[in-house]
Design a protein around this motif. Structure first.
Motif, mmCIF file in Angstrom:
data_model
loop_
_atom_site.group_PDB
_atom_site.id
_atom_site.type_symbol
_atom_site.label_atom_id
_atom_site.label_comp_id
_atom_site.label_asym_id
_atom_site.label_seq_id
_atom_site.Cartn_x
_atom_site.Cartn_y
_atom_site.Cartn_z
ATOM 1 N N SER A 130 13.004 2.932 -0.213
ATOM 2 C CA SER A 130 13.654 3.246 -1.481
ATOM 3 C C SER A 130 13.070 2.378 -2.592
ATOM 4 O O SER A 130 12.422 1.350 -2.349
ATOM 5 C CB SER A 130 15.151 2.986 -1.374
ATOM 6 N N ALA A 131 13.346 2.791 -3.828
ATOM 7 C CA ALA A 131 12.900 2.014 -4.983
ATOM 8 C C ALA A 131 13.494 0.610 -4.954
ATOM 9 O O ALA A 131 12.829 -0.364 -5.327
ATOM 10 C CB ALA A 131 13.297 2.734 -6.267
ATOM 11 N N GLU A 132 14.741 0.499 -4.480
ATOM 12 C CA GLU A 132 15.402 -0.814 -4.424
ATOM 13 C C GLU A 132 14.680 -1.755 -3.462
ATOM 14 O O GLU A 132 14.497 -2.941 -3.757
ATOM 15 C CB GLU A 132 16.862 -0.646 -3.996
ATOM 16 N N ILE A 133 14.261 -1.232 -2.324
ATOM 17 C CA ILE A 133 13.573 -2.073 -1.342
ATOM 18 C C ILE A 133 12.190 -2.464 -1.847
ATOM 19 O O ILE A 133 11.744 -3.599 -1.659
ATOM 20 C CB ILE A 133 13.482 -1.358 0.020
ATOM 21 N N ILE A 188 8.993 0.065 -8.917
ATOM 22 C CA ILE A 188 7.668 -0.521 -9.138
ATOM 23 C C ILE A 188 7.623 -1.262 -10.467
ATOM 24 O O ILE A 188 6.969 -2.300 -10.594
ATOM 25 C CB ILE A 188 6.584 0.576 -9.064
ATOM 26 N N SER A 189 8.347 -0.757 -11.449
ATOM 27 C CA SER A 189 8.265 -1.319 -12.805
ATOM 28 C C SER A 189 8.623 -2.798 -12.868
ATOM 29 O O SER A 189 8.103 -3.527 -13.725
ATOM 30 C CB SER A 189 9.167 -0.527 -13.749
ATOM 31 N N SER A 190 9.505 -3.262 -11.987
ATOM 32 C CA SER A 190 9.957 -4.651 -12.032
ATOM 33 C C SER A 190 9.137 -5.593 -11.159
ATOM 34 O O SER A 190 9.395 -6.796 -11.134
ATOM 35 C CB SER A 190 11.427 -4.726 -11.606
ATOM 36 N N THR A 191 8.155 -5.073 -10.436
ATOM 37 C CA THR A 191 7.382 -5.916 -9.508
ATOM 38 C C THR A 191 6.370 -6.779 -10.255
ATOM 39 O O THR A 191 5.949 -6.456 -11.369
ATOM 40 C CB THR A 191 6.620 -5.060 -8.478
ATOM 41 N N SER A 238 13.246 11.669 -4.843
ATOM 42 C CA SER A 238 14.499 10.920 -5.004
ATOM 43 C C SER A 238 14.236 9.418 -4.976
ATOM 44 O O SER A 238 14.989 8.647 -4.383
ATOM 45 C CB SER A 238 15.496 11.303 -3.905
ATOM 46 N N ASN A 239 13.116 9.020 -5.602
ATOM 47 C CA ASN A 239 12.738 7.611 -5.699
ATOM 48 C C ASN A 239 12.551 6.953 -4.333
ATOM 49 O O ASN A 239 12.917 5.787 -4.135
ATOM 50 C CB ASN A 239 13.759 6.837 -6.529
ATOM 51 N N VAL A 240 11.992 7.703 -3.393
ATOM 52 C CA VAL A 240 11.626 7.169 -2.079
ATOM 53 C C VAL A 240 10.109 7.237 -1.960
ATOM 54 O O VAL A 240 9.496 8.251 -2.289
ATOM 55 C CB VAL A 240 12.290 7.970 -0.937
ATOM 56 N N TYR A 241 9.511 6.156 -1.478
ATOM 57 C CA TYR A 241 8.058 6.059 -1.407
ATOM 58 C C TYR A 241 7.589 5.980 0.049
ATOM 59 O O TYR A 241 8.219 5.319 0.870
ATOM 60 C CB TYR A 241 7.572 4.810 -2.143
ATOM 61 N N VAL A 261 0.863 -1.184 0.000
ATOM 62 C CA VAL A 261 0.000 0.000 0.000
ATOM 63 C C VAL A 261 0.897 1.231 0.000
ATOM 64 O O VAL A 261 1.628 1.480 0.961
ATOM 65 C CB VAL A 261 -0.946 0.006 1.214
ATOM 66 N N VAL A 262 0.838 2.000 -1.077
ATOM 67 C CA VAL A 262 1.736 3.140 -1.267
ATOM 68 C C VAL A 262 0.938 4.436 -1.174
ATOM 69 O O VAL A 262 -0.079 4.605 -1.842
ATOM 70 C CB VAL A 262 2.437 3.076 -2.643
ATOM 71 N N HIS A 263 1.429 5.337 -0.328
ATOM 72 C CA HIS A 263 0.808 6.652 -0.188
ATOM 73 C C HIS A 263 1.646 7.693 -0.928
ATOM 74 O O HIS A 263 1.702 8.856 -0.565
ATOM 75 C CB HIS A 263 0.677 7.022 1.293
ATOM 76 N N PHE A 264 2.327 7.254 -1.949
ATOM 77 C CA PHE A 264 3.144 8.075 -2.838
ATOM 78 C C PHE A 264 4.176 8.884 -2.081
ATOM 79 O O PHE A 264 4.853 8.360 -1.208
ATOM 80 C CB PHE A 264 2.258 8.975 -3.723
#
Length: 290
Positions: free
Chosen positions: A216-219, A250-253, A181-184, A174-177
Motif C-alpha cells: 500500500s501507499a502507507e507502507i 511516494i511523494s513523502s519519501t 487503489s494506491n497499491v504498488y 524497486v517498483v514495477h508499478f
C-alpha cells in the motif's frame, strides 16, 4: 482429439503470430527452435548460438533484434496457433510450471514436440556462469561462454570493489508499478535484483525474500526509500518525474524529496545473465549519484 489435431495443423498453413508484422525470414534451418524464456533468449544470443531460433515468447525483448522474430505469446499465455506457425522441431523453456495456460501446455505435449530445459538455475554468480556453460555446451559454444563468464566476473568484482568505498548503503525500492487503489507491485530482496543491489553497495528497502508483492501507499511511505527504481512500464505510463513524485506514498519519501527516482528496464531486474555485471555497474552509478 484427432479432429483437434487436424484443425491445429491446418492453422499452421493460415496463421502466424508476429511481432511488428515480422514474418519468419529464415530458411533451411537444421533445427527450428522456439525459445520460451527471456533468460535463455539472452544467453543464446550472447553466445552467438541463435542461428536456428525461429520464434520467441513476448517476454524475450533482449537483444533488440529478437523483436523482429515471430512470437508465440507470453510464456503463461501461449498461443497454440503462433507456436504451430513457427513449425518448431524443439521448444526450449525454463520449466513446465512457467508455461501456461494449462490446456495449451497439454496440447503442446499431445503434439509431442521435443522440449528442452537446462538444469541449472541462475541464483548467484557461480550458478549464472554454470548456466551459461551448460547452454554453451549444448550449442558447442564453449569458447564464447568462457569469454562471457570472464567479463561477468570482472564486472561484478569491479562493482564490489567500488562498493567498499561508499560510507553509506542507500535503501532502494524497486517498483514495477501496477498502481490500483494506491497499491504498488514491488520487488523484494529474494530475486536477482536483490543480488545486484547488494553488489552495488546498497540494500533493498523491502527486506522480504518472497518475491514480488503488493504494498500500500502507507507502507511505501513507512519504508521511506532513499532511491526508487521504477521499471520502464510504470515510468513510461506516467511520463514525467513530476507526476511520479506526486504519487501517494511516494511523494513523502526521501527519494522523491531528493529527486532520486530513476527509470530502469524491468527485463534487467528479474534474472541473472551475461549482462548482470554491466547492469550492476549502471545501477551503482544511479544509486550512489548525488
Amino acid at each position: 482429439m484427432k479432429k483437434l489435431m487436424i484443425f491445429l495443423l491446418t492453422l499452421v498453413l493460415i496463421s502466424s503470430c508476429q511481432r511488428f508484422n515480422n514474418a519468419d525470414k529464415k530458411a533451411n534451418h537444421a533445427e527450428r527452435i522456439v525459445l520460451i524464456s527471456k533468460q535463455y533468449t539472452e544467453i543464446i544470443h550472447a553466445l552467438g548460438a541463435e542461428k536456428d531460433v525461429v520464434a520467441v515468447d513476448l517476454s524475450s525483448i533482449y537483444p533488440e533484434k529478437v523483436k523482429k522474430l515471430p512470437t508465440v505469446g507470453y510464456h503463461r499465455a501461449l498461443s497454440i496457433e503462433g507456436l504451430l506457425a513457427a513449425k518448431p522441431t524443439l521448444i526450449m523453456h525454463d520449466g513446465i510450471n512457467s508455461l501456461g495456460p494449462d490446456h495449451i501446455v497439454k496440447q503442446i505435449m499431445d503434439l509431442e514436440i521435443p522440449m528442452k530445459t537446462f538444469h541449472t538455475k541462475a541464483k548467484d554468480v557461480a550458478s549464472t556462469k554454470a548456466l551459461i556453460h551448460e547452454i554453451a555446451n549444448y550449442f558447442h559454444k564453449e569458447a564464447a561462454a568462457d569469454s562471457l563468464c570472464k567479463i561477468l566476473d570482472n564486472q561484478i568484482n569491479e562493482a564490489r570493489k567500488n562498493a567498499t568505498k561508499f560510507t553509506e548503503k542507500p535503501r532502494v525500492l524497486v517498483v514495477h508499478f501496477g498502481r490500483a487503489s494506491n497499491v504498488y507491485l514491488v520487488m523484494s530482496n529474494g530475486g536477482a535484483v536483490g543480488k545486484m543491489i547488494a553488489w552495488a553497495g546498497a540494500e533493498m528497502a523491502v527486506p522480504d525474500t518472497s518475491g514480488m508483492q503488493h504494498l500500500s501507499a502507507e507502507i511505501i511511505s513507512e519504508y521511506n526509500p532513499d532511491v526508487i527504481l521504477l521499471t520502464d512500464y510504470g515510468y513510461d505510463r506516467l511520463g514525467s518525474d513530476e507526476k511520479i513524485k506526486e504519487l501517494p506514498g511516494i511523494s513523502s519519501t526521501a527519494a522523491a524529496l531528493n529527486n532520486r527516482i530513476y527509470r530502469v528496464n524491468e527485463c534487467d531486474m528479474v534474472y541473472l545473465g551475461p549482462r548482470s555485471g554491466a547492469i550492476t555497474l549502471a545501477l551503482q552509478k544511479l544509486i550512489h549519484q548525488r
